[in-house]
Design a protein around this motif. Sequence first.
Motif, PDB file in Angstrom:
ATOM      1  N   ALA A 277       2.009 -19.284 -26.104  1.00  0.00           N
ATOM      2  CA  ALA A 277       1.653 -20.769 -25.939  1.00  0.00           C
ATOM      3  C   ALA A 277       1.073 -21.246 -24.554  1.00  0.00           C
ATOM      4  O   ALA A 277       0.155 -21.962 -24.413  1.00  0.00           O
ATOM      5  CB  ALA A 277       2.955 -21.672 -26.113  1.00  0.00           C
ATOM      6  N   MET A 278       1.507 -20.570 -23.382  1.00  0.00           N
ATOM      7  CA  MET A 278       1.231 -20.716 -22.091  1.00  0.00           C
ATOM      8  C   MET A 278      -0.373 -20.099 -22.051  1.00  0.00           C
ATOM      9  O   MET A 278      -1.472 -20.645 -21.395  1.00  0.00           O
ATOM     10  CB  MET A 278       2.103 -20.290 -21.248  1.00  0.00           C
ATOM     11  N   ALA A 280      -2.570 -19.232 -24.482  1.00  0.00           N
ATOM     12  CA  ALA A 280      -3.432 -20.283 -25.138  1.00  0.00           C
ATOM     13  C   ALA A 280      -3.878 -21.412 -24.487  1.00  0.00           C
ATOM     14  O   ALA A 280      -4.986 -22.004 -24.737  1.00  0.00           O
ATOM     15  CB  ALA A 280      -2.987 -20.565 -26.592  1.00  0.00           C
ATOM     16  N   GLU A 281      -2.958 -22.104 -23.846  1.00  0.00           N
ATOM     17  CA  GLU A 281      -3.248 -23.474 -23.042  1.00  0.00           C
ATOM     18  C   GLU A 281      -4.401 -23.116 -22.027  1.00  0.00           C
ATOM     19  O   GLU A 281      -5.070 -23.747 -21.875  1.00  0.00           O
ATOM     20  CB  GLU A 281      -2.029 -24.224 -22.895  1.00  0.00           C
ATOM     21  N   ALA A 282      -3.932 -22.175 -21.085  1.00  0.00           N
ATOM     22  CA  ALA A 282      -4.926 -21.940 -20.187  1.00  0.00           C
ATOM     23  C   ALA A 282      -6.285 -21.353 -20.608  1.00  0.00           C
ATOM     24  O   ALA A 282      -7.254 -21.454 -19.892  1.00  0.00           O
ATOM     25  CB  ALA A 282      -4.361 -20.627 -19.267  1.00  0.00           C
ATOM     26  N   ARG A 284      -7.867 -22.099 -23.333  1.00  0.00           N
ATOM     27  CA  ARG A 284      -8.353 -22.858 -24.647  1.00  0.00           C
ATOM     28  C   ARG A 284      -9.742 -23.347 -24.070  1.00  0.00           C
ATOM     29  O   ARG A 284     -10.661 -23.269 -25.075  1.00  0.00           O
ATOM     30  CB  ARG A 284      -7.683 -24.030 -24.958  1.00  0.00           C
ATOM     31  N   ARG A 323      -2.694 -18.665 -31.956  1.00  0.00           N
ATOM     32  CA  ARG A 323      -2.435 -20.078 -31.677  1.00  0.00           C
ATOM     33  C   ARG A 323      -3.862 -20.815 -31.759  1.00  0.00           C
ATOM     34  O   ARG A 323      -3.993 -21.936 -32.175  1.00  0.00           O
ATOM     35  CB  ARG A 323      -1.562 -20.352 -30.442  1.00  0.00           C
ATOM     36  N   LEU A 324      -4.713 -20.068 -30.915  1.00  0.00           N
ATOM     37  CA  LEU A 324      -6.247 -20.769 -30.446  1.00  0.00           C
ATOM     38  C   LEU A 324      -6.919 -20.999 -31.809  1.00  0.00           C
ATOM     39  O   LEU A 324      -7.801 -22.022 -31.927  1.00  0.00           O
ATOM     40  CB  LEU A 324      -6.882 -19.971 -29.547  1.00  0.00           C
TER      41      LEU A 324
END
Length: 349
Positions: A277-278, A280-282, A284, A323-324
């Motif tokens: 999750a970390m 994917a957020e970075a 995105r 996730r992305l």
Amino acid sequence: MTQSTSLPGISSSTLPPLPIPVRPEWLALSTEPVIEPELEIIDPHHHLWERPDNRYLVPELLEDLADGHNVRATVFVQCRSMYRSQGPEELRPVGETEFVVNSTRGLTADQPKVAAGIVCMADLMLGDAVVPVLEAQIAAGEGRLRGVRTMTSSHPDVSSMFGKMPERRLLDPMWRKGASHLSAHGLVCDIYAFHTQLDEVRDLARSQPDLKIVLNHMGTPLLSGPFAQRRAEVFAEWKTALAGVASCPNVVLKLGGAGIHVIGFNFHERELPPHSAMLAEAWRPFMETGIELFGVERCMFESNFPVDKGQFSYRAVWNAFKRLSSGASAQEKAQLFRGTAARVYRLNA
């Protein structure tokens, strides 16, 4: 190659750095379940090598492939490993292809098709004289050779694992003469270039519209070293330049390679390895921009292992990609995880 003893990504890059060291005990500190374990994957970018402090051969790769994701096949990409020690200099990289083919002979039908495609090294600066090298590489590949990648990443203040490369190599008439022979041999041109070189990639693509180009590692936005304090500016420059490359229909994009030290995410500096999750957020903004510009039919996710393994695990990187793409349709996911790679590298997986 001169090797640096410091951790990459935080040095002045005056020497060609090693990949960020892989620390299995650190990676083991964080675990997570596999997302969508049934989703079929072709990993279109990994390496195999044995170096003094970094062994990543078929057994190590298979261990990662068996970590829960449904990886059906892979593409090996040259990494200056296992060259011939004798013979004409221009033919020594053929040893790498021979090694890859020989090291995968014992795989069984129920195992992933490791190195179903091979992207080799052939010095395109040979110009027309590269043809015998291409023919030798094709013969060594035994039906698996799919492309060529040479060393082209260059910036006066940045050094990649390949060391300092001559600037503007992609514009060199001799290099382009060598590249002009790839299509006739059924080969794509994989390119590792920094975001500061993307205008050169666009110029190459427009000058040789019959050449299929695979742009590695998202176009490598430089977020480390002299660029570390200019991230918003770099993102804007990268996005504009990448849009120019995307306007060329003969270019496809690999989404990944974010564990390369020059990109500068530096997850290896954290106490615990990153959760997907970390990641994917970075990633995105970069991944979504790439897909928006190129479309799913011209994008493929890549692991870039073992280079990226210094920052995150194989399970985490593919979970991050899933996730992305969580909002994508089944057909779109099929392109991103398998279809584009299968088509571009002509794989039957």
